[in-house]
Motif scaffolding. Structure first.
Motif, PDB file in Angstrom:
ATOM      1  N   CYS A   2     -43.634 -36.037 -48.724  1.00 16.26           N
ATOM      2  CA  CYS A   2     -42.858 -37.298 -49.201  1.00 16.26           C
ATOM      3  C   CYS A   2     -43.099 -38.660 -48.632  1.00 16.26           C
ATOM      4  O   CYS A   2     -43.418 -39.366 -49.153  1.00 16.26           O
ATOM      5  CB  CYS A   2     -41.365 -36.863 -49.337  1.00 16.26           C
ATOM      6  N   ARG A   3     -43.244 -38.524 -47.413  1.00 15.67           N
ATOM      7  CA  ARG A   3     -43.431 -39.850 -46.561  1.00 15.67           C
ATOM      8  C   ARG A   3     -45.119 -40.227 -46.900  1.00 15.67           C
ATOM      9  O   ARG A   3     -45.238 -41.624 -46.946  1.00 15.67           O
ATOM     10  CB  ARG A   3     -43.188 -39.742 -45.044  1.00 15.67           C
ATOM     11  N   GLN A   4     -45.666 -39.386 -47.116  1.00 16.06           N
ATOM     12  CA  GLN A   4     -47.310 -39.973 -47.398  1.00 16.06           C
ATOM     13  C   GLN A   4     -47.468 -40.329 -48.807  1.00 16.06           C
ATOM     14  O   GLN A   4     -48.173 -41.430 -48.899  1.00 16.06           O
ATOM     15  CB  GLN A   4     -48.362 -38.863 -47.083  1.00 16.06           C
ATOM     16  N   ARG A   5     -46.749 -39.770 -49.570  1.00 15.12           N
ATOM     17  CA  ARG A   5     -46.624 -40.242 -51.025  1.00 15.12           C
ATOM     18  C   ARG A   5     -45.923 -41.606 -51.044  1.00 15.12           C
ATOM     19  O   ARG A   5     -46.371 -42.435 -51.895  1.00 15.12           O
ATOM     20  CB  ARG A   5     -45.747 -39.263 -51.850  1.00 15.12           C
ATOM     21  N   GLU A   6     -44.957 -42.064 -50.203  1.00  8.87           N
ATOM     22  CA  GLU A   6     -44.594 -43.349 -50.068  1.00  8.87           C
ATOM     23  C   GLU A   6     -45.253 -44.458 -49.282  1.00  8.87           C
ATOM     24  O   GLU A   6     -44.824 -45.496 -49.109  1.00  8.87           O
ATOM     25  CB  GLU A   6     -43.078 -43.222 -49.648  1.00  8.87           C
ATOM     26  N   GLY A   7     -46.528 -43.885 -48.846  1.00  8.07           N
ATOM     27  CA  GLY A   7     -47.144 -44.733 -47.937  1.00  8.07           C
ATOM     28  C   GLY A   7     -46.960 -44.906 -46.485  1.00  8.07           C
ATOM     29  O   GLY A   7     -47.197 -46.064 -45.771  1.00  8.07           O
ATOM     30  N   ARG A   8     -45.913 -43.928 -45.892  1.00 11.16           N
ATOM     31  CA  ARG A   8     -45.520 -43.746 -44.689  1.00 11.16           C
ATOM     32  C   ARG A   8     -46.213 -42.675 -43.963  1.00 11.16           C
ATOM     33  O   ARG A   8     -46.651 -41.953 -44.371  1.00 11.16           O
ATOM     34  CB  ARG A   8     -43.869 -43.891 -44.779  1.00 11.16           C
ATOM     35  N   GLY A  46     -34.034 -39.417 -52.574  1.00 12.31           N
ATOM     36  CA  GLY A  46     -34.809 -40.444 -52.298  1.00 12.31           C
ATOM     37  C   GLY A  46     -34.820 -40.427 -50.696  1.00 12.31           C
ATOM     38  O   GLY A  46     -35.183 -41.649 -50.013  1.00 12.31           O
ATOM     39  N   CYS A  97     -36.073 -37.859 -48.252  1.00  8.82           N
ATOM     40  CA  CYS A  97     -36.661 -36.741 -47.639  1.00  8.82           C
ATOM     41  C   CYS A  97     -37.562 -37.420 -46.738  1.00  8.82           C
ATOM     42  O   CYS A  97     -38.459 -38.520 -47.072  1.00  8.82           O
ATOM     43  CB  CYS A  97     -37.427 -36.028 -48.963  1.00  8.82           C
ATOM     44  N   ASN A  98     -37.701 -36.921 -45.553  1.00 10.30           N
ATOM     45  CA  ASN A  98     -38.501 -37.351 -44.593  1.00 10.30           C
ATOM     46  C   ASN A  98     -39.686 -36.296 -44.207  1.00 10.30           C
ATOM     47  O   ASN A  98     -40.126 -36.309 -42.861  1.00 10.30           O
ATOM     48  CB  ASN A  98     -37.838 -37.676 -42.994  1.00 10.30           C
ATOM     49  N   PRO A 155     -35.059 -34.918 -51.617  1.00  4.91           N
ATOM     50  CA  PRO A 155     -36.138 -35.771 -52.433  1.00  4.91           C
ATOM     51  C   PRO A 155     -35.574 -36.242 -53.689  1.00  4.91           C
ATOM     52  O   PRO A 155     -35.803 -37.460 -53.958  1.00  4.91           O
ATOM     53  CB  PRO A 155     -37.016 -34.578 -52.767  1.00  4.91           C
TER      54      PRO A 155
END
Length: 214
Positions: free
Chosen positions: A170-176, A163, A165-166, A160
């Motif tokens: 973390c992915r939902q926080r990035e819109g993924r 930058g 982290c999968n 994390p």
């Protein structure tokens, strides 16, 4: 015998009946004009739906006033130097999921499982909470790294903080969208970990976009 006396029928009639609330069925059966008026009125369910739509529009248009932010209740991150890592802790690193004892110990940032095996320790002062804690199987299968080497590296930073982290959060926080259990698919395509597979997919997609634009 049947009671045909009109006076007796009037005496048995409830005098308050005329003041009772008239329903739509009563109005429709007695007066045709009342039936048309009742059909023009909205039902209770339709009125509630209209009110809900109005409040939803107001909620979208009106500015949202946020209250006082909650204080960070996570435990402060302690940067452990390499000298504090003991041989027993290195021996407790789990190599497989079967080596883990659940429902006690510390929590892994990736799988969110609480186990007694040794996790990584992020050496970044900006790390917080369980963000820098990764168990052996998760760090190896998702990022191709070893927990023992990470513990003995004085400048190691968790995924994390880098930058990369999968995990699902973390992915939902990035819109993924979350990747789910992607490790078997990465192995099928010849990759040792999920991070390498995702990086290759991103690079291939970027090359395709460049070729299309050119």
């Amino acid at each position: 015998p049947p009671r045909s006396d009109a006076t007796e029928g009037e005496s048995r009639r409830n005098p308050e009946r005329a003041t009772r609330r008239r329903t739509r069925s009563m109005a429709a059966s007695e007066d045709p004009s009342a039936q048309q008026e009742a059909e023009g009125e909205l039902s209770l369910e339709e009125e509630l739906l209209e009110v809900r739509d109005v409040y939803w529009i107001i909620f979208l248009i009106a500015p949202r006033h946020r209250g006082t932010p909650r204080p960070n209740q996570s435990k402060p991150h302690v940067v452990r130097p390499v000298e504090d890592i003991t041989e027993d802790e290195l021996q407790l690193v789990a190599d497989n999921m079967t080596d883990k004892t659940y429902n006690s110990g510390s929590t892994c940032h990736q799988c969110r499982q609480k186990t007694v095996d040794t996790k990584t320790c992020c050496r970044s002062e900006d790390c917080r909470g369980i963000q820098g804690q990764f168990c052996g199987p998760c760090l190896r299968n998702r990022y191709g790294e070893d927990v023992r080497k990470a513990l003995l590296d004085p400048v190691w930073k968790c995924p994390p903080c880098r930058g990369i982290c999968n995990c699902s959060f973390c992915r939902q926080r990035e819109g993924r969208c979350p990747t789910g259990i992607l490790f078997p698919l990465a192995q099928f395509h010849g990759f040792s970990d999920v991070h390498s597979y995702l990086s290759r997919l991103a690079s291939t997609l970027q090359d395709c976009l460049i070729s299309v634009l050119v």
